[in-house]
Design a protein around this motif. Sequence first.
Motif, PDB file in Angstrom:
ATOM      1  N   ASN A 121    -110.638 -38.131  13.801  1.00 23.61           N
ATOM      2  CA  ASN A 121    -111.635 -37.071  13.683  1.00 23.61           C
ATOM      3  C   ASN A 121    -112.872 -37.664  13.019  1.00 23.61           C
ATOM      4  OD1 ASN A 121    -112.296 -34.842  11.114  1.00 23.61           O
ATOM      5  ND2 ASN A 121    -112.793 -34.270  13.208  1.00 23.61           N
ATOM      6  N   GLY A 122    -114.037 -37.421  13.613  1.00 22.97           N
ATOM      7  CA  GLY A 122    -115.248 -37.952  13.009  1.00 22.97           C
ATOM      8  C   GLY A 122    -116.480 -37.599  13.809  1.00 22.97           C
ATOM      9  N   PRO A 123    -117.653 -37.672  13.182  1.00 19.15           N
ATOM     10  CA  PRO A 123    -118.911 -37.299  13.847  1.00 19.15           C
ATOM     11  C   PRO A 123    -119.329 -38.310  14.909  1.00 19.15           C
ATOM     12  CG  PRO A 123    -119.352 -38.187  11.661  1.00 19.15           C
ATOM     13  CD  PRO A 123    -117.866 -38.088  11.780  1.00 19.15           C
ATOM     14  N   GLY A 124    -119.315 -37.890  16.158  1.00 14.57           N
ATOM     15  CA  GLY A 124    -119.740 -38.767  17.244  1.00 14.57           C
ATOM     16  C   GLY A 124    -118.674 -39.723  17.732  1.00 14.57           C
ATOM     17  N   VAL A 125    -117.431 -39.611  17.251  1.00 15.90           N
ATOM     18  CA  VAL A 125    -116.402 -40.563  17.698  1.00 15.90           C
ATOM     19  C   VAL A 125    -116.192 -40.481  19.209  1.00 15.90           C
ATOM     20  CG1 VAL A 125    -115.160 -40.812  15.525  1.00 15.90           C
ATOM     21  CG2 VAL A 125    -114.596 -38.897  17.035  1.00 15.90           C
ATOM     22  N   ALA A 126    -116.286 -39.252  19.749  1.00 20.22           N
ATOM     23  CA  ALA A 126    -116.150 -39.077  21.200  1.00 20.22           C
ATOM     24  C   ALA A 126    -117.515 -39.017  21.874  1.00 20.22           C
ATOM     25  CB  ALA A 126    -115.346 -37.809  21.508  1.00 20.22           C
ATOM     26  N   ASP A 127    -118.440 -38.336  21.255  1.00 20.65           N
ATOM     27  CA  ASP A 127    -119.756 -38.047  21.854  1.00 20.65           C
ATOM     28  C   ASP A 127    -120.864 -38.684  21.034  1.00 20.65           C
ATOM     29  OD1 ASP A 127    -121.729 -36.933  23.437  1.00 20.65           O
ATOM     30  OD2 ASP A 127    -121.630 -34.974  22.480  1.00 20.65           O
ATOM     31  N   ILE A 184    -122.226 -43.439  33.158  1.00 19.89           N
ATOM     32  CA  ILE A 184    -122.590 -42.818  31.876  1.00 19.89           C
ATOM     33  C   ILE A 184    -121.306 -42.567  31.090  1.00 19.89           C
ATOM     34  CG2 ILE A 184    -123.758 -40.887  30.766  1.00 19.89           C
ATOM     35  CD1 ILE A 184    -125.522 -40.608  33.155  1.00 19.89           C
ATOM     36  N   PHE A 185    -121.381 -42.732  29.775  1.00 20.68           N
ATOM     37  CA  PHE A 185    -120.172 -42.799  28.971  1.00 20.68           C
ATOM     38  C   PHE A 185    -119.995 -41.627  28.016  1.00 20.68           C
ATOM     39  CE2 PHE A 185    -120.713 -46.770  30.967  1.00 20.68           C
ATOM     40  CZ  PHE A 185    -119.429 -47.261  31.172  1.00 20.68           C
ATOM     41  N   GLU A 186    -120.348 -40.435  28.535  1.00 25.21           N
ATOM     42  CA  GLU A 186    -119.959 -39.204  27.845  1.00 25.21           C
ATOM     43  C   GLU A 186    -118.427 -39.123  27.838  1.00 25.21           C
ATOM     44  OE1 GLU A 186    -121.872 -37.160  26.303  1.00 25.21           O
ATOM     45  OE2 GLU A 186    -123.864 -37.713  27.039  1.00 25.21           O
ATOM     46  N   PRO A 187    -117.843 -38.365  26.902  1.00 30.39           N
ATOM     47  CA  PRO A 187    -116.377 -38.312  26.842  1.00 30.39           C
ATOM     48  C   PRO A 187    -115.761 -37.529  27.990  1.00 30.39           C
ATOM     49  CG  PRO A 187    -117.336 -36.793  25.255  1.00 30.39           C
ATOM     50  CD  PRO A 187    -118.475 -37.601  25.808  1.00 30.39           C
ATOM     51  N   ALA A 188    -114.602 -38.001  28.437  1.00 32.58           N
ATOM     52  CA  ALA A 188    -113.757 -37.207  29.316  1.00 32.58           C
ATOM     53  C   ALA A 188    -112.989 -36.200  28.459  1.00 32.58           C
ATOM     54  CB  ALA A 188    -112.780 -38.123  30.052  1.00 32.58           C
ATOM     55  N   GLY A 367    -112.236 -34.572  22.391  1.00 29.41           N
ATOM     56  CA  GLY A 367    -112.555 -33.159  22.520  1.00 29.41           C
ATOM     57  C   GLY A 367    -113.188 -32.582  21.274  1.00 29.41           C
ATOM     58  N   ALA A 368    -113.394 -31.253  21.307  1.00 28.90           N
ATOM     59  CA  ALA A 368    -114.019 -30.487  20.217  1.00 28.90           C
ATOM     60  C   ALA A 368    -115.374 -31.068  19.832  1.00 28.90           C
ATOM     61  CB  ALA A 368    -113.097 -30.405  19.008  1.00 28.90           C
ATOM     62  N   ILE A 369    -116.092 -31.628  20.833  1.00 33.24           N
ATOM     63  CA  ILE A 369    -117.382 -32.234  20.523  1.00 33.24           C
ATOM     64  C   ILE A 369    -118.365 -31.172  20.051  1.00 33.24           C
ATOM     65  CG2 ILE A 369    -117.010 -34.144  22.113  1.00 33.24           C
ATOM     66  CD1 ILE A 369    -118.876 -32.772  24.104  1.00 33.24           C
ATOM     67  N   HIS A 370    -119.350 -31.612  19.278  1.00 33.62           N
ATOM     68  CA  HIS A 370    -120.368 -30.749  18.684  1.00 33.62           C
ATOM     69  C   HIS A 370    -119.772 -29.836  17.616  1.00 33.62           C
ATOM     70  CE1 HIS A 370    -123.377 -31.117  22.311  1.00 33.62           C
ATOM     71  NE2 HIS A 370    -122.836 -32.272  21.966  1.00 33.62           N
ATOM     72  N   SER A 371    -118.625 -30.204  17.065  1.00 33.21           N
ATOM     73  CA  SER A 371    -118.018 -29.416  15.984  1.00 33.21           C
ATOM     74  C   SER A 371    -117.400 -30.371  14.981  1.00 33.21           C
ATOM     75  CB  SER A 371    -116.936 -28.479  16.532  1.00 33.21           C
ATOM     76  OG  SER A 371    -115.715 -29.158  16.746  1.00 33.21           O
ATOM     77  N   THR A 372    -117.026 -29.830  13.828  1.00 30.17           N
ATOM     78  CA  THR A 372    -116.402 -30.666  12.807  1.00 30.17           C
ATOM     79  C   THR A 372    -114.965 -31.037  13.160  1.00 30.17           C
ATOM     80  OG1 THR A 372    -115.791 -28.680  11.565  1.00 30.17           O
ATOM     81  CG2 THR A 372    -117.852 -29.762  10.956  1.00 30.17           C
ATOM     82  N   ASP A 373    -114.465 -30.521  14.270  1.00 32.47           N
ATOM     83  CA  ASP A 373    -113.137 -30.899  14.756  1.00 32.47           C
ATOM     84  C   ASP A 373    -113.192 -31.993  15.818  1.00 32.47           C
ATOM     85  OD1 ASP A 373    -111.767 -28.997  13.159  1.00 32.47           O
ATOM     86  OD2 ASP A 373    -112.231 -27.416  14.608  1.00 32.47           O
TER      87      ASP A 373
END
Length: 409
Positions: A121-127, A184-188, A367-373
């Motif tokens: 869990n972390g800021p921007g880890v996926a996105d 482009i490398f947005e998260p799946a 998942g849970a991008i743009h949130s603290t989760d």
Amino acid sequence: MAYTPLLEWIDAQQDNMLSEVLALSEINSGSANIPGIEKVIARLSDFASSLGAEEERLELPPRTDVLDNGEVVESESGPLLRLTKWPNANRRILLVGHSDTVYPKDHSFQHCTKLDENTINGPGVADMKGGIVVMLTALQALERSPYAGNIGWQVIINPDEEIGSFASAQHLDQAARAADVGMIFEPALADGTLAGARKGSGNFTLVAHGRAAHAGREHHLGRNAIAALARAISLLDGLNGQMDGVTINVAKLTGGGPNNVVPDFALCRFNIRVPSPEGQSWAEKQLQQIIDDVSQADGISLELHGSFGRQPKVMDKAHQQLFSLLKSCGDDLGLSTEAKATGGCCDGNNLAAAGLANIDTLGVRGGAIHSTDEFLLIDSLSERAKLSALLLFKLATGEASWPDRTTTA
């Protein structure tokens, strides 16, 4: 499979990839945090140094913002990182990522936490700091392979994707018109599902001006800007359901003042999503008609700011060809590469609008991008790097056919 030894090298990079993602994610790079974006760019430059690419850091023009009081101001943009290798090759690939996140520098979400053996869990880890590491690792695999030089490639890491890519749009457009495939490398999604067709998106600010007056003594002399804007908002919201797939979301309203003053100013912000160019044209026509109708009232004027920054991305023949190629790569690796249409948008919309077929969710599973989760599934780092590397290998060797230009340009 002939490519197996090259892909096994990526497996050996798993721990290093995770370390890089954690380091990048703990550098705050909210879209307005220019020093943070510069730190991310500097670290990415070090990580990519083994590629031997030409590196450029491009200054972008300021973006225009409308404040809640209606004032139009310019805001600074961060730098864009561009890497180029083998520019004279007959075929070229454009790989895109973004250095910014949605978390400003004063946000409480600043650090990474390991939730279990496979989840961070972390800021921007996926996105999309995880996605950028996947991208650069796949390119490292290509450059250490016998196929290096068979295809040219360019990487663009822009600093403003999360706020619409307005400052970087011209660079994306130019690069897309010179390339044959976009990655482009947005998260799946967590299960590996990718985005297929994407809706277009427009962000707008509508400002109403009226005439102030004493609400008791001279109410008849006033022209109520809030009432006028409310009429426009009602008409806007009434467009929902009139054309398939077109949605209008009124997101914020501000204006007015003391109860005894007829308000002469009001402002609303809204978003329009459209599934097709025809839907966009219809929405633009309806929006202008609403503005014209409400502005006919004596003493009332409306100002519209904003535009459709993201054009619709449709699954035309060219995109179907590219997704078919990716599916063959997924099959070779035992991975699902199912794609679903989404109402979200990204720089894949921009590349498609310039005529470039692209797959825009080649990043990590999470998942849970743009949130603290927000979370990243750790095993997807090497998994997704191998998927992109295999796509690059097949294109570089000529094993796979290159897709057509899109029909949406």
